[in-house]
Design an enzyme around this catalytic site. Sequence first.
Site: not given
Length: 409
Positions: A98, A264, A283
């Site tokens: 995300q 990340h 996402r």
Amino acid sequence: MELLRNAVRPYAWGSRTTIPELLGRPVPSPHPEAELWMGAHPGDPSHVIGPDGTEHSLLELVESDPVGQLGVRCAEHWGGRLPFLLKILAAEEPLSMQAHPSAQQAAEGYAREEAAGIARDASNRNYPDPTAKPELVCALTEFHALAGFRDPDRTVELLRAIDTPGLTKYSELLAAQPDPDGLRALFTTFITLPQPALDELLPEVLDACVRHVKDHGEFDAECRTVLGLGETHPRDAGVLAALLLNRLTLHAGEAIYLPAGNLHLYLHGTAVEILANSDNILRCGLTPKHVDVPELLRVVDFACGDMPVLSGEAAGRSSVYRTGTPEFELSRVEWTDGDRGELDLHGTGPEILLCTAGELLLCADDGTKVELHRGESVWLPASDPGVKVRPIGTEPAHLFRATVGTCID
């Protein structure tokens, strides 16, 4: 200065031992427990425990007396809202990949979705609120993550090390343009592959990763990570995207700061996390939840290179993780074995103090005293007097201090 009772969030990727053990409850818990929330988030606010044992929602306290709880400066700047949320994060399995929007992106996205009439709790809502969501995660145990795009030249080396007939054209795409634009092109290609093409390429890549691990190749950690993600998400484009990110192992006390746009994925471990009080998430994959590729591409920052690991700026027992974000600042305080020295806290805004090891005694200037045990936290409103903190006994003790950022305009 009052103790907090905090909400536990039971997400499927959580641990059945970490949070129960921290809170002194039976282990294992019946279900995975992923996050312990400390703050005034509308979805699960902490409760302040009064001297007589009565409880009040911290959110309601802040809303009823924003100046007294937050201070004039914080209340005015953040519209009477506590701008940060503190968490214990217990990741037994990987979370979704995300990124989070900037303040401008969040405000614009929120306005668009409000105008379109999308319900704020709808599954396809990207922006349930109009605020940014920067975050910082500080390891309590060894903590594994993917964060930020690796240097493109290094990624080309990785892709060539696991080369397959189906992967070659993609690795050469990046080799021809090893810069942020090249990363954007390759990332976009990966996450928009038609499912039949993805179903053909992913098994090739996973088989190549197996061979690389068996051969003790240079990119062992990266390949093992991709293999793990591929096992749990066998048809997901996020597995390919994971090849482009920095693979990090944080040790206790080390932290990473994730500003707007940083792609990340938290993989495994226990950490203290502090973040802006927002729910805005874009996402990329590795989740059954909504993925909006066009909006994700508008938010993701393709700047590349090594991800900075923060150890904190040391000042005596304290280490401060400076990020420049106005929503929060996190400090870590450590008392070693036999150290009984006092820490004098004279903040001008709201604070949450969290004990993660040992036992502490908090003494306010008005004579109020509170004992803080492992896993417990306290709320210090802006209107409270100064507080002195010291260990109870001679055992090592650790304290995390969450405050509003020092760089409010």
